[in-house]
Design an enzyme around this catalytic site. Structure first.
Site, PDB file in Angstrom:
ATOM      1  N   CYS A  25       3.382 -34.717  74.982  1.00  5.62           N
ATOM      2  CA  CYS A  25       4.542 -33.777  75.817  1.00  5.62           C
ATOM      3  C   CYS A  25       4.532 -32.556  74.629  1.00  5.62           C
ATOM      4  CB  CYS A  25       5.918 -34.559  76.168  1.00  5.62           C
ATOM      5  SG  CYS A  25       5.443 -35.943  76.951  1.00  5.62           S
ATOM      6  N   ALA A  48       4.562 -29.107  75.072  1.00  7.09           N
ATOM      7  CA  ALA A  48       5.018 -27.858  75.191  1.00  7.09           C
ATOM      8  C   ALA A  48       6.369 -27.452  74.903  1.00  7.09           C
ATOM      9  CB  ALA A  48       4.668 -27.117  76.801  1.00  7.09           C
ATOM     10  N   PRO A  49       7.104 -26.316  74.362  1.00  7.98           N
ATOM     11  CA  PRO A  49       6.140 -25.284  73.867  1.00  7.98           C
ATOM     12  C   PRO A  49       5.306 -25.128  72.600  1.00  7.98           C
ATOM     13  CG  PRO A  49       8.434 -24.931  73.435  1.00  7.98           C
ATOM     14  CD  PRO A  49       8.349 -26.213  74.010  1.00  7.98           C
ATOM     15  N   GLY A  50       5.102 -26.381  72.047  1.00  7.55           N
ATOM     16  CA  GLY A  50       4.428 -26.463  70.966  1.00  7.55           C
ATOM     17  C   GLY A  50       4.846 -26.376  69.422  1.00  7.55           C
ATOM     18  N   SER A  51       6.084 -26.661  69.511  1.00  7.74           N
ATOM     19  CA  SER A  51       6.831 -26.449  68.019  1.00  7.74           C
ATOM     20  C   SER A  51       6.194 -27.611  67.290  1.00  7.74           C
ATOM     21  CB  SER A  51       8.393 -26.762  68.148  1.00  7.74           C
ATOM     22  OG  SER A  51       8.843 -25.504  68.657  1.00  7.74           O
ATOM     23  N   ASP A  72       0.692 -31.289  78.198  1.00  5.40           N
ATOM     24  CA  ASP A  72       1.771 -31.174  78.958  1.00  5.40           C
ATOM     25  C   ASP A  72       1.575 -31.078  80.550  1.00  5.40           C
ATOM     26  OD1 ASP A  72       4.753 -30.552  77.669  1.00  5.40           O
ATOM     27  OD2 ASP A  72       4.496 -30.005  79.785  1.00  5.40           O
ATOM     28  N   ASP A  78       6.938 -37.081  72.423  1.00  2.97           N
ATOM     29  CA  ASP A  78       8.245 -36.425  72.480  1.00  2.97           C
ATOM     30  C   ASP A  78       8.615 -36.209  73.755  1.00  2.97           C
ATOM     31  OD1 ASP A  78      10.464 -35.132  71.027  1.00  2.97           O
ATOM     32  OD2 ASP A  78       9.452 -33.107  71.322  1.00  2.97           O
ATOM     33  N   CYS A  87      15.640 -36.032  72.317  1.00  2.00           N
ATOM     34  CA  CYS A  87      16.829 -35.206  71.692  1.00  2.00           C
ATOM     35  C   CYS A  87      18.178 -35.854  72.498  1.00  2.00           C
ATOM     36  CB  CYS A  87      16.523 -33.742  71.812  1.00  2.00           C
ATOM     37  SG  CYS A  87      16.301 -33.081  73.559  1.00  2.00           S
TER      38      CYS A  87
HETATM   39  C1  LIG Z   1      10.848 -32.344  74.666  1.00  2.00           C
HETATM   40  S1  LIG Z   1       9.921 -31.459  75.784  1.00  2.00           S
HETATM   41  C2  LIG Z   1       8.706 -31.501  74.484  1.00  2.00           C
HETATM   42  C3  LIG Z   1       8.739 -30.413  73.293  1.00  2.00           C
HETATM   43  C4  LIG Z   1       7.706 -30.409  72.395  1.00  2.00           C
HETATM   44  N1  LIG Z   1       7.112 -31.524  71.879  1.00  2.00           N
HETATM   45  C5  LIG Z   1       7.918 -29.279  71.325  1.00  2.00           C
HETATM   46  O1  LIG Z   1       8.188 -29.809  70.219  1.00  2.00           O
HETATM   47  O2  LIG Z   1       7.904 -28.192  71.453  1.00  2.00           O
HETATM   48  C6  LIG Z   1       9.329 -32.549  76.821  1.00  2.00           C
HETATM   49  C7  LIG Z   1       8.071 -31.905  77.424  1.00  2.00           C
HETATM   50  O3  LIG Z   1       7.498 -33.087  78.468  1.00  2.00           O
HETATM   51  C8  LIG Z   1       6.927 -32.262  79.517  1.00  2.00           C
HETATM   52  N2  LIG Z   1       6.529 -33.523  80.366  1.00  2.00           N
HETATM   53  C9  LIG Z   1       7.515 -33.913  81.295  1.00  2.00           C
HETATM   54  N3  LIG Z   1       7.036 -34.937  82.061  1.00  2.00           N
HETATM   55  C10 LIG Z   1       5.614 -35.154  81.630  1.00  2.00           C
HETATM   56  C11 LIG Z   1       4.630 -35.814  82.093  1.00  2.00           C
HETATM   57  N4  LIG Z   1       4.837 -36.880  82.752  1.00  2.00           N
HETATM   58  N5  LIG Z   1       3.520 -35.786  81.484  1.00  2.00           N
HETATM   59  C12 LIG Z   1       3.447 -34.910  80.220  1.00  2.00           C
HETATM   60  N6  LIG Z   1       4.250 -33.787  79.802  1.00  2.00           N
HETATM   61  C13 LIG Z   1       5.462 -33.867  80.565  1.00  2.00           C
HETATM   62  C14 LIG Z   1       7.641 -31.273  79.802  1.00  2.00           C
HETATM   63  O4  LIG Z   1       6.890 -30.298  80.550  1.00  2.00           O
HETATM   64  C15 LIG Z   1       8.219 -30.964  78.488  1.00  2.00           C
HETATM   65  O5  LIG Z   1       7.557 -29.574  78.220  1.00  2.00           O
END
Ligand SMILES: C[S@@+](CC[C@H](N)C(=O)[O-])C[C@H]1O[C@@H](n2cnc3c(N)ncnc32)[C@H](O)[C@@H]1O
Length: 302
Positions: free
Chosen positions: A106, A108-111, A130, A177, A230
């Site tokens: 998961c 995006a946005p890629g941090s 993502d 994540d 988080c």
């Molecule tokens: C907490 S954010 C991730 C932040 C990212 N790891 C970073 O550090 O920038 C969770 C992400 O999970 C994605 N997401 C939600 N459901 C998902 C799924 N079933 N499969 C893949 N990605 C998913 C969302 O679009 C979102 O971008």
């Protein structure tokens, strides 16, 4: 703050926790070691007269005296990346090595994906996935700005992810994540709890379980998976890991963490979890003046 009342029994200094949740969060950046050393990044900030303080637990984390860490010369040129201090922890716990294949389920946005690329010295492969195409544009922009060339981007539901397009069938490590109820982001986003409901917590826990299961299946025996959120909700943290321990070949393993934190829970709301969940970490806002995070490290055993 009403949803937080249920945490009174598990948080030692609960009033300090509540007070910290009401204080706005300061800015932080991660030094992007693909392009700069901490010294070079600090020199760039000096030129712009942007004040900073190096985090005592990791020299690559800088606390900035500006509300817009993305508007500095250092950021435009990819020396730094605006990233919450606790958000830097999961990739460090995953601890990937140059040459490895790493899945960011998961991303995006890629941090964290770009941090993983920096941790492998940009040598190897970070598959940044993502399911949200719009958010992947931000990831691509960040990867380019930060010079992370080891990233491959995919747009799939991580729960039934296929490795078929690749010339390998297992990852060495995976970062999970997941999307969550975001309780721990309340200092950055005071509206974070507006949509909070126990129903949402329970339904998102099902998605989290599916993603973590797939990550364990897609990682080689002896490989490592890190699960992070988080949020403080045990239903999205220890309960998810506990369910996956019962269904997949993996175990919780300990890790070092230089920041103050609490152990993971082994019981909550009349449920008991595997005793190894005590090796997970709960980071509360009042402990290090940060946001909140949960991190568990798993080793794949079969
Ligand atoms: C907490 S954010 C991730 C932040 C990212 N790891 C970073 O550090 O920038 C969770 C992400 O999970 C994605 N997401 C939600 N459901 C998902 C799924 N079933 N499969 C893949 N990605 C998913 C969302 O679009 C979102 O971008």
């Amino acid at each position: 703050m009403e949803p937080f009342e249920r945490y009174r029994p598990i948080i030692d200094d609960f009033e300090a926790f509540l007070a910290a949740c009401e204080r706005p969060l300061g800015s932080a950046v991660r030094v992007n070691t693909i392009k700069a050393t901490p010294e070079q990044a600090m020199a760039a900030l000096d030129v712009e007269s942007v004040g900073y303080e190096q985090a005592d637990w990791d020299p690559r984390v800088l606390r900035l005296e500006t509300d817009s860490p993305g508007s500095t010369w250092a950021s435009f040129h990819g020396f730094t990346h605006g990233q919450e201090e606790v958000s830097v922890i999961p990739p460090l716990v995953l601890d990937p090595e140059p040459g490895e294949r790493v899945w960011d389920a998961c991303a995006a946005p890629g941090s964290k994906a770009t941090q993983l690329a920096a941790l492998i010295d940009d040598r190897g492969t970070v598959v940044a996935n993502d399911n949200n195409l719009g958010r992947l544009s931000a990831l691509r922009f960040n990867a380019e700005r930060l010079g992370a060339t080891s990233l491959a981007v995919t747009n799939d539901d991580a729960r039934n992810y296929s490795l078929q397009p690749f010339d390998f069938d297992e990852f060495d490590r995976a970062l999970v994540d997941v999307p969550c109820s975001c309780e721990g982001t309340i200092r950055k986003n005071p509206d974070a709890l507006d949509e909070w409901s126990m129903g949402h917590v329970r339904s998102i826990a099902g998605i989290q379980t599916g993603i973590l299961r797939r990550a364990v299946q897609a990682t080689r025996t002896g490989g490592t998976v890190v699960y992070s959120t988080c949020t403080f909700a045990p239903e999205e943290n220890e309960a998810v890991v506990d369910r996956v321990l019962a269904r997949e070949d993996c175990e919780v393993v300990p890790f070092d963490l230089a920041l103050e934190h609490d152990s993971g829970l082994t019981e909550w709301d009349e449920e008991t979890y595997d005793p190894s969940l005590a090796e997970a970490a709960r980071i509360y806002p009042h402990q290090n003046d940060t946001g909140g995070f949960f991190v568990a490290k798993l080793e794949v055993t079969g």
